[in-house]
Write a protein that holds these residues in place. Structure first.
Motif, PDB file in Angstrom:
ATOM      1  N   ARG A  76       9.277   9.374  15.068  1.00 29.60           N
ATOM      2  CA  ARG A  76       8.928   8.360  16.077  1.00 29.60           C
ATOM      3  C   ARG A  76       7.772   7.529  15.534  1.00 29.60           C
ATOM      4  NH1 ARG A  76       9.422  11.578  21.722  1.00 29.60           N
ATOM      5  NH2 ARG A  76       7.530  12.568  21.012  1.00 29.60           N
ATOM      6  N   TRP A  81       7.102   2.663  19.005  1.00 31.31           N
ATOM      7  CA  TRP A  81       6.144   3.764  19.121  1.00 31.31           C
ATOM      8  C   TRP A  81       4.743   3.342  18.713  1.00 31.31           C
ATOM      9  CZ3 TRP A  81       7.980   7.326  22.054  1.00 31.31           C
ATOM     10  CH2 TRP A  81       9.351   7.574  22.064  1.00 31.31           C
ATOM     11  N   VAL A  92       2.060  14.110  23.603  1.00 32.42           N
ATOM     12  CA  VAL A  92       3.438  14.614  23.622  1.00 32.42           C
ATOM     13  C   VAL A  92       4.445  13.520  23.250  1.00 32.42           C
ATOM     14  CG1 VAL A  92       3.823  14.154  26.082  1.00 32.42           C
ATOM     15  CG2 VAL A  92       5.010  16.080  24.994  1.00 32.42           C
ATOM     16  N   TRP A  99       1.990  16.331  19.006  1.00 32.13           N
ATOM     17  CA  TRP A  99       3.215  16.506  19.795  1.00 32.13           C
ATOM     18  C   TRP A  99       3.508  17.982  20.044  1.00 32.13           C
ATOM     19  CZ3 TRP A  99       7.783  18.754  17.652  1.00 32.13           C
ATOM     20  CH2 TRP A  99       8.794  18.939  18.611  1.00 32.13           C
ATOM     21  N   ARG A 103       3.499  19.637  23.661  1.00 36.80           N
ATOM     22  CA  ARG A 103       4.786  20.058  24.231  1.00 36.80           C
ATOM     23  C   ARG A 103       4.706  21.523  24.681  1.00 36.80           C
ATOM     24  NH1 ARG A 103      10.337  17.706  24.840  1.00 36.80           N
ATOM     25  NH2 ARG A 103      11.378  19.511  25.641  1.00 36.80           N
ATOM     26  N   PHE A 110       7.142  21.864  33.585  1.00 40.67           N
ATOM     27  CA  PHE A 110       8.263  21.002  33.984  1.00 40.67           C
ATOM     28  C   PHE A 110       9.604  21.737  33.953  1.00 40.67           C
ATOM     29  CE2 PHE A 110       4.903  18.073  32.842  1.00 40.67           C
ATOM     30  CZ  PHE A 110       4.933  17.223  33.936  1.00 40.67           C
ATOM     31  N   ALA A 265       5.709   8.039  31.195  1.00 39.94           N
ATOM     32  CA  ALA A 265       7.118   8.434  31.015  1.00 39.94           C
ATOM     33  C   ALA A 265       7.769   8.726  32.363  1.00 39.94           C
ATOM     34  CB  ALA A 265       7.204   9.665  30.110  1.00 39.94           C
ATOM     35  N   ALA A 266       7.001   9.309  33.273  1.00 36.08           N
ATOM     36  CA  ALA A 266       7.582   9.777  34.533  1.00 36.08           C
ATOM     37  C   ALA A 266       7.753   8.662  35.566  1.00 36.08           C
ATOM     38  CB  ALA A 266       6.696  10.873  35.121  1.00 36.08           C
ATOM     39  N   LEU A 323      22.444   6.646  35.549  1.00 35.94           N
ATOM     40  CA  LEU A 323      21.750   6.844  34.265  1.00 35.94           C
ATOM     41  C   LEU A 323      22.649   6.545  33.074  1.00 35.94           C
ATOM     42  CD1 LEU A 323      19.810  10.148  35.005  1.00 35.94           C
ATOM     43  CD2 LEU A 323      18.776   7.961  34.417  1.00 35.94           C
ATOM     44  N   ALA A 328      16.991   4.378  31.646  1.00 39.66           N
ATOM     45  CA  ALA A 328      15.670   3.727  31.562  1.00 39.66           C
ATOM     46  C   ALA A 328      15.174   3.702  30.116  1.00 39.66           C
ATOM     47  CB  ALA A 328      14.683   4.456  32.455  1.00 39.66           C
ATOM     48  N   PRO A 393      21.080  10.238  28.479  1.00 37.96           N
ATOM     49  CA  PRO A 393      20.001   9.425  29.072  1.00 37.96           C
ATOM     50  C   PRO A 393      18.627  10.056  28.875  1.00 37.96           C
ATOM     51  CG  PRO A 393      21.261  10.552  30.782  1.00 37.96           C
ATOM     52  CD  PRO A 393      22.001  10.758  29.492  1.00 37.96           C
ATOM     53  N   PRO A 398      14.692  18.401  19.786  1.00 35.88           N
ATOM     54  CA  PRO A 398      13.335  18.868  20.124  1.00 35.88           C
ATOM     55  C   PRO A 398      12.517  17.886  20.972  1.00 35.88           C
ATOM     56  CG  PRO A 398      13.822  19.291  17.833  1.00 35.88           C
ATOM     57  CD  PRO A 398      14.947  18.440  18.344  1.00 35.88           C
ATOM     58  N   GLN A 400      13.743  16.129  23.429  1.00 31.82           N
ATOM     59  CA  GLN A 400      14.444  15.890  24.703  1.00 31.82           C
ATOM     60  C   GLN A 400      13.434  15.743  25.849  1.00 31.82           C
ATOM     61  OE1 GLN A 400      17.761  18.311  25.634  1.00 31.82           O
ATOM     62  NE2 GLN A 400      18.037  17.134  27.476  1.00 31.82           N
ATOM     63  N   CYS A 401      13.772  14.869  26.786  1.00 34.17           N
ATOM     64  CA  CYS A 401      12.872  14.553  27.903  1.00 34.17           C
ATOM     65  C   CYS A 401      12.379  15.815  28.615  1.00 34.17           C
ATOM     66  CB  CYS A 401      13.622  13.675  28.905  1.00 34.17           C
ATOM     67  SG  CYS A 401      12.630  13.244  30.328  1.00 34.17           S
ATOM     68  N   LEU A 406      12.398  17.214  36.892  1.00 34.43           N
ATOM     69  CA  LEU A 406      11.596  16.481  37.877  1.00 34.43           C
ATOM     70  C   LEU A 406      12.422  15.310  38.418  1.00 34.43           C
ATOM     71  CD1 LEU A 406       8.974  15.886  39.359  1.00 34.43           C
ATOM     72  CD2 LEU A 406       8.100  14.758  37.322  1.00 34.43           C
ATOM     73  N   PHE A 407      13.098  14.584  37.523  1.00 33.17           N
ATOM     74  CA  PHE A 407      13.923  13.454  37.967  1.00 33.17           C
ATOM     75  C   PHE A 407      14.986  13.931  38.943  1.00 33.17           C
ATOM     76  CE2 PHE A 407      17.777  10.925  37.778  1.00 33.17           C
ATOM     77  CZ  PHE A 407      17.286   9.656  38.074  1.00 33.17           C
TER      78      PHE A 407
HETATM   79  C1  HEM Z   1      14.992   8.257  34.752  1.00 32.59           C
HETATM   80  C2  HEM Z   1      14.177   9.146  34.310  1.00 32.59           C
HETATM   81  C3  HEM Z   1      13.893   9.415  32.848  1.00 32.59           C
HETATM   82  C4  HEM Z   1      14.569   9.014  31.732  1.00 32.59           C
HETATM   83  C5  HEM Z   1      15.819   8.159  31.651  1.00 32.59           C
HETATM   84  C6  HEM Z   1      13.869   9.569  30.593  1.00 32.59           C
HETATM   85  C7  HEM Z   1      14.273   9.426  29.270  1.00 32.59           C
HETATM   86  C8  HEM Z   1      13.660  10.034  28.204  1.00 32.59           C
HETATM   87  C9  HEM Z   1      14.158   9.990  26.852  1.00 32.59           C
HETATM   88  C10 HEM Z   1      15.398   9.241  26.394  1.00 32.59           C
HETATM   89  C11 HEM Z   1      13.307  10.710  26.078  1.00 32.59           C
HETATM   90  C12 HEM Z   1      13.455  11.002  24.582  1.00 32.59           C
HETATM   91  C13 HEM Z   1      12.570  10.107  23.751  1.00 32.59           C
HETATM   92  C14 HEM Z   1      12.744  10.390  22.280  1.00 32.59           C
HETATM   93  O1  HEM Z   1      13.620  11.139  21.853  1.00 32.59           O
HETATM   94  O2  HEM Z   1      11.979   9.818  21.513  1.00 32.59           O
HETATM   95  C15 HEM Z   1      12.250  11.193  26.940  1.00 32.59           C
HETATM   96  C16 HEM Z   1      11.175  11.923  26.507  1.00 32.59           C
HETATM   97  C17 HEM Z   1      10.169  12.326  27.345  1.00 32.59           C
HETATM   98  N1  HEM Z   1      10.130  12.206  28.722  1.00 32.59           N
HETATM   99 FE1  HEM Z   1      11.501  11.331  29.883  1.00 32.59          FE
HETATM  100  N2  HEM Z   1      12.785  10.266  31.039  1.00 32.59           N
HETATM  101  C18 HEM Z   1      12.779  10.204  32.417  1.00 32.59           C
HETATM  102  C19 HEM Z   1      11.887  10.791  33.262  1.00 32.59           C
HETATM  103  C20 HEM Z   1      10.815  11.521  32.856  1.00 32.59           C
HETATM  104  C21 HEM Z   1       9.927  12.187  33.748  1.00 32.59           C
HETATM  105  C22 HEM Z   1      10.044  12.235  35.267  1.00 32.59           C
HETATM  106  C23 HEM Z   1       8.972  12.766  32.971  1.00 32.59           C
HETATM  107  C24 HEM Z   1       7.833  13.581  33.489  1.00 32.59           C
HETATM  108  C25 HEM Z   1       7.420  14.667  32.956  1.00 32.59           C
HETATM  109  C26 HEM Z   1       9.286  12.481  31.577  1.00 32.59           C
HETATM  110  C27 HEM Z   1       8.546  12.885  30.472  1.00 32.59           C
HETATM  111  C28 HEM Z   1       8.970  12.765  29.166  1.00 32.59           C
HETATM  112  C29 HEM Z   1       8.202  13.257  28.023  1.00 32.59           C
HETATM  113  C30 HEM Z   1       6.843  13.922  28.074  1.00 32.59           C
HETATM  114  C31 HEM Z   1       8.965  12.987  26.882  1.00 32.59           C
HETATM  115  C32 HEM Z   1       8.605  13.296  25.422  1.00 32.59           C
HETATM  116  C33 HEM Z   1       9.158  14.650  25.052  1.00 32.59           C
HETATM  117  C34 HEM Z   1       8.930  15.023  23.614  1.00 32.59           C
HETATM  118  O3  HEM Z   1       8.885  14.181  22.735  1.00 32.59           O
HETATM  119  O4  HEM Z   1       8.786  16.225  23.359  1.00 32.59           O
HETATM  120  N3  HEM Z   1      10.415  11.716  31.555  1.00 32.59           N
HETATM  121  N4  HEM Z   1      12.509  10.779  28.236  1.00 32.59           N
END
Ligand code: HEM
Length: 460
Positions: A76, A81, A92, A99, A103, A110, A265-266, A323, A328, A393, A398, A400-401, A406-407
């Motif tokens: 990333r 980024w 994170v 990271w 994590r 979560f 992110a959230a 989604l 998003a 989505p 590793p 993964q969201c 929570l969503f």
């Molecule tokens: C519609 C809702 C959401 C969508 C579509 C979404 C989508 C994503 C995607 C695609 C990634 C992967 C990014 C990557 O691989 O580089 C990601 C990572 C992440 N999301 Fe979400 N997200 C959503 C909601 C949330 C919520 C509610 C949280 C609250 C905790 C959250 C926290 C994170 C975090 C912390 C990461 C990074 C994880 C990591 O790199 O280990 N997201 N999200």
């Protein structure tokens, strides 16, 4: 199995020339990218954008290799980024040590089970926010959906992250600051080769937004540290790191970077996703009617509680299809750490690889009538045997969201809270996707709220 990247067994990638790539990307970047993915039928293609020549990777097999099987080779970094890191710091949302340790700390907060302990409180906050929409019914004024979805999601997310440590007034400062950051990053997103020594449109607004966020968050961290609280909220948990196992505690900057990253992110992602829902329902009355029937039957006049969630099955299908069409996180680029092979194409070290669920979710090879909104795609059993990475989505591997559970608690609570109280009228569109950090409609989405017969204050 991957081919030896040094063995010279590659073919040259197919390139979309600048005169074909650029005009569409200037007009409607999100759909232009998806269209290039559709035309390539899942093949890896190189986009010639003059100074910038990224690879577009849409086939689920290739997405799986980038995000999961060979994830250490795709970092990333670079496009998206790098500018984002001016807000999120070393967290994170980064790579390597910041990271990994972040994590590890955040993951337990979560899980499905942990989120279940917060769901009751979240439902109360959401019900309170939705009831404030009554004012629009009384006045007959139309509602700006994006604004209201952001307000509701923000309150719920603030509760999860900060508990009761932050006042509503402080909370109200965060949402517009993030909104500014998410939209002002757009120039750097589309012109990633611009050096940071050159100021570009949006930079000043972005940095002002970072300052607003810091002015709210740092005092709350200092207060949480001083109180040695045992709260369930994320800030309390971050302040407790190291206390039980004798490990190193996080300093204020590390706590700030993670809080700010998770909040961003959230809140943006969920609010923007829910903004797309209402015009889709207006355009698909049979889906809207079935959704309304389920919510009337399960929730009635409300208030919605977490106990209703297992019964809201169709609501879940609608959200999954939402989604698919409007993920998003519409694009999350990677930078090749070393020269590699992908689908027979050589990806040179340092090249940018574009992963876009928006594009993959529209591939004819993996979705029938991909542009149609059809929640039946997610009926029980309907996706049996489908490629795991034809629908991602929330990313995969590793990174993964973290917020998926929570969503899937927060979003159905919001939809059920709104539809157990109001009938909605929205202009059905079309709305153009705007390439901000989270996918959002370019146009304002306005809706009229009418009371349901069983809602308080409605005519009998
Ligand atoms: C519609 C809702 C959401 C969508 C579509 C979404 C989508 C994503 C995607 C695609 C990634 C992967 C990014 C990557 O691989 O580089 C990601 C990572 C992440 N999301 Fe979400 N997200 C959503 C909601 C949330 C919520 C509610 C949280 C609250 C905790 C959250 C926290 C994170 C975090 C912390 C990461 C990074 C994880 C990591 O790199 O280990 N997201 N999200």
């Amino acid at each position: 199995m991957s081919i030896d990247a040094t063995a010279g067994t590659f073919r040259r990638s197919r390139t979309v020339p600048v005169h074909r790539a650029l005009p569409g990307l200037m007009r409607d970047p999100v759909n232009a990218l998806a269209e290039m993915g559709r035309r390539a039928k899942g093949e890896v293609v190189r986009l010639d954008l003059g100074l910038f020549r990224p690879y577009l990777v849409t086939h689920p097999d290739h997405v799986q290799r980038v995000l999961r099987a060979e994830w250490t080779g795709y970092r990333r970094d670079g496009m998206f980024w790098r500018p984002l890191r001016r807000m999120t710091g070393a967290s994170v949302l980064g790579e390597d040590e910041p990271w990994e340790s972040s994590r590890k700390v955040l993951q337990p907060l979560f899980t499905r089970r942990y989120i279940a302990t917060l769901a009751g409180e979240m439902a109360k906050v959401i019900t309170g926010c939705v009831s404030r929409l009554d004012a629009y019914v009384t006045s007959g004024r139309p509602v700006d959906i994006m604004e209201e979805m952001s307000r509701i999601v923000n309150r719920a997310v603030i509760r999860v992250l900060f508990g009761d440590r932050i006042t509503p007034e402080e909370g109200e400062l965060l949402a517009p600051a993030y909104d500014t950051a998410a939209t002002s990053i757009n120039f750097r997103l589309l012109m990633p080769f611009m050096p940071y020594s050159v100021r570009v449109p949006g930079d000043r607004a972005f940095m002002r937004a970072v300052k607003t966020v810091d002015d709210v968050v740092f005092p709350v961290i200092r207060q949480a540290r001083a109180e040695h609280g045992d709260g369930h909220d994320v800030i309390s948990a971050l302040c407790r790191v190291g206390q039980e196992d004798g490990g190193a505690p996080l300093d204020d900057q590390q706590i700030r970077d993670n809080l700010v990253s998770v909040y961003g992110a959230a809140s943006e992602s969920t609010a923007m996703t829910l903004t797309w829902l209402w015009p889709l329902l207006e355009a698909h009355p049979h889906v809207a009617a079935r959704l309304q029937e389920e919510i009337d039957r399960v929730v009635g006049a409300g208030p919605v509680t977490p106990e209703h969630l297992p019964e809201l099955r169709y609501t879940g299908m609608v959200l999954q299809e939402l989604l698919r069409l409007y993920p998003a996180g519409w694009i999350f680029p990677r930078m090749a750490a070393r020269t590699a092979e992908l689908g027979g194409t050589r990806i040179k070290a340092g090249a940018q690889v574009l992963i876009s669920p928006y594009a993959t979710h529209r591939l004819d090879e993996f979705w029938e009538r991909p542009l149609d909104f059809d929640p039946e795609r997610f009926a029980p059993g309907a996706r049996d045997g489908a490629h795991r990475y034809s629908y991602f989505p929330f990313g995969g591997g590793p990174h993964q969201c973290l917020g998926k559970h929570l969503f899937h608690v927060e979003a159905p609570l919001i939809v059920a809270a709104v539809l157990s109280r109001f009938r909605l009228q929205v202009a059905a569109g079309p709305y153009t996707p705007f390439p901000a950090a989270s996918l959002r409609p370019r146009e304002k989405v306005m809706m009229n709220l009418l009371p349901l017969r069983h809602a308080p204050g409605a005519a009998a």
